[in-house]
Design a protein around this motif. Structure first.
Motif, PDB file in Angstrom:
ATOM      1  N   GLY A  42      49.784  73.701  12.680  1.00 30.64           N
ATOM      2  CA  GLY A  42      50.350  73.319  11.383  1.00 30.64           C
ATOM      3  C   GLY A  42      49.660  73.965  10.196  1.00 30.64           C
ATOM      4  N   ASP A  43      48.548  74.663  10.447  1.00 30.00           N
ATOM      5  CA  ASP A  43      47.780  75.230   9.329  1.00 30.00           C
ATOM      6  C   ASP A  43      48.285  76.610   8.923  1.00 30.00           C
ATOM      7  OD1 ASP A  43      46.875  76.091  11.892  1.00 30.00           O
ATOM      8  OD2 ASP A  43      45.168  77.072  10.935  1.00 30.00           O
ATOM      9  N   GLU A  44      47.931  76.978   7.721  1.00 32.81           N
ATOM     10  CA  GLU A  44      48.074  78.341   7.214  1.00 32.81           C
ATOM     11  C   GLU A  44      49.422  78.973   7.563  1.00 32.81           C
ATOM     12  OE1 GLU A  44      43.481  79.786   7.032  1.00 32.81           O
ATOM     13  OE2 GLU A  44      44.400  79.903   9.012  1.00 32.81           O
ATOM     14  N   CYS A  45      50.479  78.296   7.147  1.00 35.67           N
ATOM     15  CA  CYS A  45      51.808  78.843   7.403  1.00 35.67           C
ATOM     16  C   CYS A  45      52.407  79.345   6.091  1.00 35.67           C
ATOM     17  CB  CYS A  45      52.708  77.769   8.030  1.00 35.67           C
ATOM     18  SG  CYS A  45      54.371  78.405   8.317  1.00 35.67           S
TER      19      CYS A  45
ATOM     20  N   GLY B 134      47.378  67.365  13.989  1.00 33.45           N
ATOM     21  CA  GLY B 134      47.503  68.685  13.367  1.00 33.45           C
ATOM     22  C   GLY B 134      46.478  68.870  12.267  1.00 33.45           C
ATOM     23  N   TRP B 135      46.319  70.130  11.850  1.00 31.80           N
ATOM     24  CA  TRP B 135      45.411  70.451  10.729  1.00 31.80           C
ATOM     25  C   TRP B 135      45.961  69.833   9.451  1.00 31.80           C
ATOM     26  CZ3 TRP B 135      41.088  72.040  12.735  1.00 31.80           C
ATOM     27  CH2 TRP B 135      41.082  72.823  13.885  1.00 31.80           C
ATOM     28  N   ASP B 136      45.131  69.763   8.401  1.00 33.97           N
ATOM     29  CA  ASP B 136      45.519  68.942   7.241  1.00 33.97           C
ATOM     30  C   ASP B 136      46.740  69.458   6.480  1.00 33.97           C
ATOM     31  OD1 ASP B 136      44.293  70.911   5.549  1.00 33.97           O
ATOM     32  OD2 ASP B 136      42.386  69.878   5.719  1.00 33.97           O
TER      33      ASP B 136
ATOM     34  N   SER C 267      40.965  67.090   9.212  1.00 32.62           N
ATOM     35  CA  SER C 267      40.671  67.504   7.841  1.00 32.62           C
ATOM     36  C   SER C 267      39.706  68.673   7.863  1.00 32.62           C
ATOM     37  CB  SER C 267      40.059  66.308   7.104  1.00 32.62           C
ATOM     38  OG  SER C 267      39.968  66.568   5.740  1.00 32.62           O
ATOM     39  N   TRP C 268      40.232  69.870   7.596  1.00 32.64           N
ATOM     40  CA  TRP C 268      39.368  71.062   7.659  1.00 32.64           C
ATOM     41  C   TRP C 268      39.120  71.692   6.302  1.00 32.64           C
ATOM     42  CZ3 TRP C 268      40.505  76.333   6.664  1.00 32.64           C
ATOM     43  CH2 TRP C 268      41.845  76.634   6.393  1.00 32.64           C
ATOM     44  N   GLN C 269      40.091  71.558   5.369  1.00 30.21           N
ATOM     45  CA  GLN C 269      39.899  72.154   4.037  1.00 30.21           C
ATOM     46  C   GLN C 269      39.123  71.162   3.196  1.00 30.21           C
ATOM     47  OE1 GLN C 269      43.625  74.684   2.950  1.00 30.21           O
ATOM     48  NE2 GLN C 269      44.412  72.798   3.844  1.00 30.21           N
TER      49      GLN C 269
ATOM     50  N   TYR D  27      31.296  71.932   9.172  1.00 29.11           N
ATOM     51  CA  TYR D  27      31.474  71.886  10.631  1.00 29.11           C
ATOM     52  C   TYR D  27      32.147  73.122  11.208  1.00 29.11           C
ATOM     53  CZ  TYR D  27      29.848  67.030  11.127  1.00 29.11           C
ATOM     54  OH  TYR D  27      29.089  65.880  11.179  1.00 29.11           O
ATOM     55  N   TYR D  28      32.162  74.233  10.456  1.00 33.17           N
ATOM     56  CA  TYR D  28      32.685  75.480  11.027  1.00 33.17           C
ATOM     57  C   TYR D  28      31.495  76.280  11.543  1.00 33.17           C
ATOM     58  CZ  TYR D  28      37.672  75.210  10.067  1.00 33.17           C
ATOM     59  OH  TYR D  28      39.006  74.864  10.105  1.00 33.17           O
ATOM     60  N   LEU D  29      31.344  76.282  12.847  1.00 35.92           N
ATOM     61  CA  LEU D  29      30.134  76.871  13.425  1.00 35.92           C
ATOM     62  C   LEU D  29      30.263  78.386  13.591  1.00 35.92           C
ATOM     63  CD1 LEU D  29      29.059  74.055  15.903  1.00 35.92           C
ATOM     64  CD2 LEU D  29      28.699  74.270  13.445  1.00 35.92           C
TER      65      LEU D  29
ATOM     66  N   ALA E 274      34.806  76.139  16.429  1.00 35.86           N
ATOM     67  CA  ALA E 274      34.250  77.461  16.748  1.00 35.86           C
ATOM     68  C   ALA E 274      35.389  78.460  16.836  1.00 35.86           C
ATOM     69  CB  ALA E 274      33.479  77.397  18.058  1.00 35.86           C
ATOM     70  N   TRP E 275      35.670  79.109  15.712  1.00 31.36           N
ATOM     71  CA  TRP E 275      36.681  80.172  15.664  1.00 31.36           C
ATOM     72  C   TRP E 275      36.026  81.439  16.175  1.00 31.36           C
ATOM     73  CZ3 TRP E 275      41.271  78.194  15.000  1.00 31.36           C
ATOM     74  CH2 TRP E 275      41.371  76.955  14.372  1.00 31.36           C
ATOM     75  N   SER E 276      36.798  82.238  16.911  1.00 30.82           N
ATOM     76  CA  SER E 276      36.103  83.263  17.703  1.00 30.82           C
ATOM     77  C   SER E 276      36.278  84.705  17.216  1.00 30.82           C
ATOM     78  CB  SER E 276      36.528  83.143  19.167  1.00 30.82           C
ATOM     79  OG  SER E 276      37.921  83.310  19.288  1.00 30.82           O
TER      80      SER E 276
HETATM   81  C1  ACM Z   1      41.900  76.513  10.222  1.00 32.14           C
HETATM   82  O1  ACM Z   1      40.720  76.826  10.073  1.00 32.14           O
HETATM   83  N1  ACM Z   1      42.848  77.352   9.858  1.00 32.14           N
HETATM   84  C2  ACM Z   1      42.294  75.250  10.797  1.00 32.14           C
END
Ligand code: ACM
Ligand code: ZN
Length: 757
Positions: A325-328, A375-377, A392-394, A417-419, A467-469
């Motif tokens: 659901g994010d960044e669309c 879903g993402w915020d 809640s990420w933003q 919390y974004y490692l 953990a985004w890769s």
């Molecule tokens: C995200 O970092 N786009 C959820």
């Protein structure tokens, strides 16, 4: 000595004695209650685990395996009454331990008794026990009562940008279990790769799982460079079942994420008819947010996604299914006749409501299958689906809004919390996503926003580290970014707020390194490296304070550019700098140098310590650390959230420096941070002005060109001028243009280090 003093001394000694014993024990997360008493229990080579309940077989098997991985032992498992043998007894008793997932663990001369409220509680007790066995030959007599603060304790991994082996995933899950996480959020689909086998759609395997090549270096680098090597792969459904079962035995729920409507380029490459334009599309080869998303007007999009979910649901027992659901971006939807028709037919006033329509349709589908949507915020956009849970990420705003609407929330703010963010300020760190998120910042995050009332607070169900890769180029690099920061999250997830203490955590973490080493985790071991604090003085000097949490250590430094060694001057408290100077410092303890050399160019100049007035106030999160941050001689780096860079959202920069008296000015300069992927835009014009009286200003020059996709430093020579007041005006870009990250939102104008010579 009066009796009162004696009395206090007695208690002080008692307290010291107890602390000394406790200091040798490291359990992370910290238990709710722990009492250590004198004495040790020797765990023999032949260990018996007795079970009161056959439901504990699995846990007993894992405990046996765990013990045998730490030390050679012969472990037998018996179904018998606890207390019967001098070994380890496992039992479930929800009357004696009343908290869900809770346990009590007693180690005494008669053996090890572990009672759980439920099977999960017993399992967590065994993980505490394994941490103790890892660290001690003989186990200290101890009584522990323990249970979690939050019911949702998650860690995430993006396998879309990079695929990780099944072996790695199992090692990760084992570590998550050791630190009492109970959720693994598996981010399975991305623009750069679709990673889960869907039998009905073979092109997801043959096309969407692969990309032609991969960007090298950071996405901000310009021009982009590529490795020219095809990359890809996917997990078969058999492998997925294996991972889910492996996690389940460790009381970890695996939540699959299938991204929609955005981050869908790989799926569109395979099935272009699902996009608004019909393609053609390619699996993305670099990182970002892409305009091509699932078409919301096309019925076959929903049929496709529902068919995908029909294969996903039987694989994952999880109650939650994550739909992204994010960044669309809404660019394609705006000009797509099908999307526009859908909006008209359903009386949707804008594309945000179309996004909400999309998510609600998927929620209905999931609910009908007995599942809940998470879903993402951004799923708040255009109205939240009736039962959705929000991640809640933003920042916290999304979580707060959702909790106020009485929706469940998982807090995972990018800020803490974004490692995949840097954990060290060292220039030599391997490339990471952005910012600076050191261990201490992660540890100190409190997930329940004070703004929520007590009822609303109950909707914060837990927390998650993400953990985004993009830059996790190897499994070793993934471990380096995850550990030990994941342990800090584990403690916030599990331990009572009142038990949290960073110094105490560090003390336990130092001992816990033995566990991480034994498990061959490639963790970041410089978490006690030098930290700096700066203070600007009104006499125009800059004071620097260096500290480290490393026990019994000394910082040595130089001011002449040479490398510090064991003979260099010892750092004492603060140091005041009056002229441009390069400071280098190194931490030493009994083992020699710890970490790398810390260095800082301190560019003291005419602006340092002078009063600056701001027409518009800087905004959160790009607030200055103090009134002088813009001219303190400390130049902001790519890790832009350390308080050096200050930002204006949608507003212009307009500052005036008062030098105190009229004087000769030869050069004026400032730096601009241009990171479009962080919504940071260069000004459309930046101009410099000088004045003798602060009223009549003369424009001395301006800039419109900021070519670097990073830090742009511009400066202007002003020969034969005197001035007392200097003004800098930066015109904000305003609204982020279509086709760019964050299109339609207000742009940040981010600046640092004004300097005047
Ligand atoms: C995200 O970092 N786009 C959820
Ligand atoms: Zn469309």
């Amino acid at each position: 000595m009066c009796s009162k003093t004696l009395f206090s001394l007695f208690f002080a000694l008692l307290f010291l004695g107890k602390t000394a014993a406790q200091n040798t024990i490291s359990i992370i997360p910290k238990p709710v209650e722990m009492q250590v008493s004198k004495g040790y229990f020797r765990l023999e080579k032949n260990v018996t685990i007795s079970l009161q309940n056959s439901a504990l077989q699995e846990t007993a098997q894992l405990l046996r395996l765990g013990i045998q991985q730490i030390r050679p032992s012969s472990v037998s498992i018996k179904n018998s009454t606890p207390n019967a043998i001098k070994g380890i007894s496992l039992a479930i008793d929800s009357n004696r331990v009343v908290q869900k997932e809770g346990y009590s663990l007693a180690i005494s001369a008669t053996g090890i008794k572990l009672i759980g409220h439920d099977a999960a509680g017993v399992f967590y007790g065994t993980q505490t026990l394994l941490q103790l066995i890892h660290q001690q030959g003989n186990l200290p007599f101890v009584q522990i009562k323990d249970y979690p603060r939050f019911g949702y304790r998650g860690m995430h991994l993006d396998v879309g940008r990079r695929i990780f082996s099944v072996t790695f995933l199992k090692k990760y899950l084992d570590l998550l279990a050791l630190y009492k996480f109970n959720t693994f959020h598996w981010h399975l689909t991305e623009d750069q790769g679709w990673r889960i086998e869907i039998k009905r759609y073979p092109k997801l395997q043959s096309v969407a799982a692969y990309r032609n090549e991969t960007i090298i270096g950071h996405k901000k680098d310009s021009p982009h460079r590529f490795d020219g090597k095809p990359y890809g792969g996917f997990y078969t459904q058999e492998e997925v079942k294996e991972i889910v079962a492996f996690a389940q035995k460790r009381h970890i729920t695996v939540i699959p994420e299938i991204e929609m409507p955005g981050h869908a380029r790989a799926a569109l490459a395979a099935y272009p008819q699902l996009g608004c334009t019909g393609g053609s599309y390619q699996t993305a080869t670099f990182w970002g947010v892409f305009d091509d998303v699932f078409c919301a007007g096309n019925d076959s999009t929903f049929t496709f996604l529902q068919n995908v979910l029909d294969e996903i649901l039987p694989l994952f027992p999880s109650k939650y299914i994550h739909i992204g659901g994010d960044e669309c971006p809404k660019v394609r939807w705006k000009s797509c006749p099908k999307c526009q028709k859908r909006m008209q037919e359903n009386h949707l006033k804008d594309e945000h409501e179309l996004q909400s329509y999309f998510i609600q349709k998927m929620e209905k589908y999931l609910n009908a299958k007995g599942k809940n949507l998470i879903g993402w915020d951004e799923i708040l956009e255009g109205g939240l689906s009736p039962k959705a849970t929000v991640m809640s990420w933003q920042g916290e705003a999304g979580g707060i809004a959702a909790a106020q609407q009485h929706h469940d929330v998982v807090m995972c703010p990018e800020s803490h919390y974004y490692l995949d963010y840097y954990q060290s300020l060292q220039a030599s760190e391997p490339i990471a996503t952005a910012g600076f998120t050191p261990l201490e910042k992660v540890y100190r995050y409190e997930p329940i926003p004070a703004i929520l009332n007590p009822t609303e607070q109950t909707y914060i169900k837990g927390i998650q580290g993400n953990a985004w890769s993009e830059y996790l180029v190897s499994e070793a690099q993934a471990e380096y970014m995850l550990f030990p920061r994941a342990l800090a999250i584990a403690e916030t997830a599990w331990s009572p707020k009142t038990q949290k203490n960073y110094d105490d955590f560090l003390q336990r973490l130092r001992l816990q390194e033995k566990v991480l080493k034994h498990r061959k985790v490639h963790y970041f071991d410089r978490y006690e490296e030098i930290q700096a604090r700066f203070q600007t003085n009104s006499n125009g000097s800059e004071s620097i304070y260096l500290t480290s949490s490393l026990p019994n250590a000394t910082i040595r430094f130089t001011e002449d550019g040479s490398q510090p060694n064991t003979q260099s001057n010892v750092w004492k408290d603060g140091l005041s700098i009056f002229k441009p100077t390069l400071i280098k410092a190194q931490l030493f303890d009994k083992n020699g140098a710890y970490g790398q050399v810390w260095e800082q160019w301190v560019n003291v100049n005419l602006a340092t310590g002078k009063s600056i007035t701001f027409k518009n106030a800087p905004q959160t999160p790009y607030l200055p650390t103090d009134a002088y941050a813009l001219s303190n001689g400390i130049i902001g780096t790519h890790r832009y959230n350390t308080g050096q860079w200050i930002g204006f959202r949608g507003e212009d920069l307009e500052i005036v420096v008062d030098l105190g008296k009229s004087q000769s000015v030869q050069e004026i300069g400032i730096s601009i941070l241009k990171y479009h992927w962080q919504r940071m835009w260069e000004p459309t014009e930046l101009s410099f002005w000088i004045s003798e009286d602060g009223k009549a200003y003369e424009k001395v020059g301006s800039f419109k060109d900021f070519p670097e996709n990073a830090i742009n430093t511009v400066s202007l020579k002003v020969p034969n001028k005197t001035a007392r007041f200097i003004k800098v005006i930066g015109v904000n870009k305003g609204t982020i243009p279509a086709g760019e990250y964050g299109a339609g939102a207000k742009a940040w104008l981010t600046v640092d280090e004004l300097f005047i010579y």
